[in-house]
Write a protein that holds these residues in place. Structure first.
Motif, PDB file in Angstrom:
ATOM      1  N   ILE A  60       0.832  -1.201   0.000  1.00 11.62           N
ATOM      2  CA  ILE A  60       0.000   0.000   0.000  1.00 11.62           C
ATOM      3  C   ILE A  60       0.869   1.254   0.000  1.00 11.62           C
ATOM      4  CG2 ILE A  60      -1.634   1.364   1.390  1.00 11.62           C
ATOM      5  CD1 ILE A  60      -2.859  -1.375   2.233  1.00 11.62           C
ATOM      6  N   LEU A  61       1.973   1.225   0.746  1.00 10.32           N
ATOM      7  CA  LEU A  61       2.850   2.392   0.856  1.00 10.32           C
ATOM      8  C   LEU A  61       3.801   2.542  -0.331  1.00 10.32           C
ATOM      9  CD1 LEU A  61       3.897   2.191   4.619  1.00 10.32           C
ATOM     10  CD2 LEU A  61       2.095   3.583   3.598  1.00 10.32           C
ATOM     11  N   HIS A  62       3.876   1.546  -1.192  1.00  7.47           N
ATOM     12  CA  HIS A  62       4.827   1.532  -2.313  1.00  7.47           C
ATOM     13  C   HIS A  62       6.266   1.586  -1.814  1.00  7.47           C
ATOM     14  CE1 HIS A  62       1.882   1.861  -5.516  1.00  7.47           C
ATOM     15  NE2 HIS A  62       1.238   2.730  -4.767  1.00  7.47           N
ATOM     16  N   ILE A  63       6.571   0.708  -0.897  1.00  9.94           N
ATOM     17  CA  ILE A  63       7.913   0.568  -0.351  1.00  9.94           C
ATOM     18  C   ILE A  63       8.185  -0.927  -0.266  1.00  9.94           C
ATOM     19  CG2 ILE A  63       7.070   0.633   2.028  1.00  9.94           C
ATOM     20  CD1 ILE A  63       9.621   2.039   2.849  1.00  9.94           C
ATOM     21  N   SER A  64       9.411  -1.318  -0.439  1.00 12.26           N
ATOM     22  CA  SER A  64       9.690  -2.747  -0.325  1.00 12.26           C
ATOM     23  C   SER A  64       9.593  -3.164   1.143  1.00 12.26           C
ATOM     24  CB  SER A  64      11.070  -3.088  -0.885  1.00 12.26           C
ATOM     25  OG  SER A  64      12.078  -2.677  -0.002  1.00 12.26           O
ATOM     26  N   GLU A  65       9.171  -4.380   1.326  1.00 14.01           N
ATOM     27  CA  GLU A  65       9.032  -4.908   2.685  1.00 14.01           C
ATOM     28  C   GLU A  65      10.368  -4.845   3.420  1.00 14.01           C
ATOM     29  OE1 GLU A  65       7.634  -9.085   4.809  1.00 14.01           O
ATOM     30  OE2 GLU A  65       7.315  -8.798   2.654  1.00 14.01           O
ATOM     31  N   ARG A  66      11.430  -5.183   2.729  1.00 16.74           N
ATOM     32  CA  ARG A  66      12.763  -5.187   3.328  1.00 16.74           C
ATOM     33  C   ARG A  66      13.189  -3.776   3.744  1.00 16.74           C
ATOM     34  NH1 ARG A  66      15.883  -6.878   6.671  1.00 16.74           N
ATOM     35  NH2 ARG A  66      18.077  -6.968   6.192  1.00 16.74           N
ATOM     36  N   THR A  67      12.919  -2.788   2.904  1.00 14.55           N
ATOM     37  CA  THR A  67      13.268  -1.403   3.235  1.00 14.55           C
ATOM     38  C   THR A  67      12.496  -0.945   4.466  1.00 14.55           C
ATOM     39  OG1 THR A  67      13.732  -0.905   0.929  1.00 14.55           O
ATOM     40  CG2 THR A  67      13.326   0.966   2.367  1.00 14.55           C
ATOM     41  N   LEU A  68      11.236  -1.294   4.526  1.00 15.95           N
ATOM     42  CA  LEU A  68      10.429  -0.944   5.690  1.00 15.95           C
ATOM     43  C   LEU A  68      10.988  -1.587   6.948  1.00 15.95           C
ATOM     44  CD1 LEU A  68       7.932   0.504   6.785  1.00 15.95           C
ATOM     45  CD2 LEU A  68       6.576  -1.500   6.167  1.00 15.95           C
ATOM     46  N   GLN A  69      11.420  -2.819   6.851  1.00 15.44           N
ATOM     47  CA  GLN A  69      11.978  -3.504   8.008  1.00 15.44           C
ATOM     48  C   GLN A  69      13.312  -2.896   8.451  1.00 15.44           C
ATOM     49  OE1 GLN A  69      12.086  -7.557   6.642  1.00 15.44           O
ATOM     50  NE2 GLN A  69      10.023  -8.002   7.388  1.00 15.44           N
ATOM     51  N   ARG A  70      14.054  -2.318   7.526  1.00 18.70           N
ATOM     52  CA  ARG A  70      15.355  -1.741   7.852  1.00 18.70           C
ATOM     53  C   ARG A  70      15.262  -0.455   8.658  1.00 18.70           C
ATOM     54  NH1 ARG A  70      18.053  -2.695   2.043  1.00 18.70           N
ATOM     55  NH2 ARG A  70      18.568  -4.885   2.331  1.00 18.70           N
ATOM     56  N   TYR A  71      14.135   0.248   8.556  1.00 15.99           N
ATOM     57  CA  TYR A  71      13.968   1.469   9.345  1.00 15.99           C
ATOM     58  C   TYR A  71      14.046   1.133  10.832  1.00 15.99           C
ATOM     59  CZ  TYR A  71      12.261   4.632   5.633  1.00 15.99           C
ATOM     60  OH  TYR A  71      12.137   5.431   4.536  1.00 15.99           O
ATOM     61  N   GLU A  72      14.695   2.000  11.593  1.00 15.97           N
ATOM     62  CA  GLU A  72      14.673   1.870  13.053  1.00 15.97           C
ATOM     63  C   GLU A  72      13.267   2.226  13.526  1.00 15.97           C
ATOM     64  OE1 GLU A  72      17.171   0.876  15.065  1.00 15.97           O
ATOM     65  OE2 GLU A  72      18.420   0.532  13.308  1.00 15.97           O
ATOM     66  N   ASP A  73      12.872   1.723  14.689  1.00 12.65           N
ATOM     67  CA  ASP A  73      11.523   1.979  15.196  1.00 12.65           C
ATOM     68  C   ASP A  73      11.227   3.465  15.367  1.00 12.65           C
ATOM     69  OD1 ASP A  73      10.764  -0.632  15.175  1.00 12.65           O
ATOM     70  OD2 ASP A  73      11.094  -0.967  17.326  1.00 12.65           O
ATOM     71  N   ASP A  74      12.222   4.246  15.773  1.00 10.33           N
ATOM     72  CA  ASP A  74      12.013   5.679  15.989  1.00 10.33           C
ATOM     73  C   ASP A  74      12.336   6.520  14.764  1.00 10.33           C
ATOM     74  OD1 ASP A  74      11.144   5.302  18.594  1.00 10.33           O
ATOM     75  OD2 ASP A  74      13.177   5.382  19.406  1.00 10.33           O
ATOM     76  N   ALA A  75      12.792   5.878  13.688  1.00  8.08           N
ATOM     77  CA  ALA A  75      13.126   6.616  12.471  1.00  8.08           C
ATOM     78  C   ALA A  75      11.873   7.190  11.839  1.00  8.08           C
ATOM     79  CB  ALA A  75      13.838   5.692  11.486  1.00  8.08           C
ATOM     80  N   ILE A  76      11.975   8.423  11.376  1.00  8.71           N
ATOM     81  CA  ILE A  76      10.849   9.089  10.725  1.00  8.71           C
ATOM     82  C   ILE A  76      10.812   8.649   9.262  1.00  8.71           C
ATOM     83  CG2 ILE A  76       9.855  11.323  10.084  1.00  8.71           C
ATOM     84  CD1 ILE A  76       9.876  10.800  13.110  1.00  8.71           C
TER      85      ILE A  76
END
Length: 163
Positions: A76-92
């Protein structure tokens, strides 16, 4: 025959001006984004928040509340699942993802209003339907036109217009 008008009506509206002044509106969908609706109560605050972006943990909290897995959210967000997982929890996360998150929260809040329960709406949105050519409405949420289709269908359901 006389064309004189005996009573001339004034073309004035006698409504209080205060009804037309922009004021903070209630945004119950902000609760789905993990916030307190009292803290961000106007649409302008929500726009500002979307422009600033959300922390990844707010996105994941939204996904959990609306029963979407990481893969569905990433699509839905048009982002790869892996890229989303790489974000830190507090990352904007970026603004475009935050905008989609706001749209998701608005849609699910509207669905809850129409169906009377978030659980009933979550079931409906994942169930294939004839109106959506045999696909589940959630599969269309990767485009703005898809969001419009689902919002329009909710309006038809609310008013009892079944096609």
């Amino acid at each position: 025959m006389s064309y004189k008008v005996k009573h001339i009506a004034k073309n004035q509206v006698n409504e209080p001006v205060a009804m037309y002044i922009t004021q903070a509106s209630s945004t119950p969908f902000y609760n789905l984004l993990g916030g307190n609706s009292a803290a961000k109560s106007s649409d302008f605050d929500i726009i500002s928040l979307a422009r600033q972006g959300f922390p990844k943990k707010a996105l994941l909290a939204l996904a959990k509340k609306i029963s979407l897995n990481i893969q569905e959210l990433a699509n839905i967000l048009h982002i790869s699942e892996r890229t989303l997982q790489r974000y830190e929890d507090d990352a904007i996360i970026k603004t475009e993802y935050a905008e989609k998150a706001v749209e998701l929260a608005r849609l699910y809040t509207r669905g809850q209003e129409v169906f009377g329960s978030i659980d009933k709406f979550k079931l409906w949105i994942k169930t294939p339907g004839i109106v959506f050519n045999g696909e589940a409405p959630v599969t269309f949420l990767d485009t703005s036109a898809g969001f419009d289709m689902v919002f329009n269908e909710l309006g038809r359901i609310e008013h009892g217009i079944f096609v």
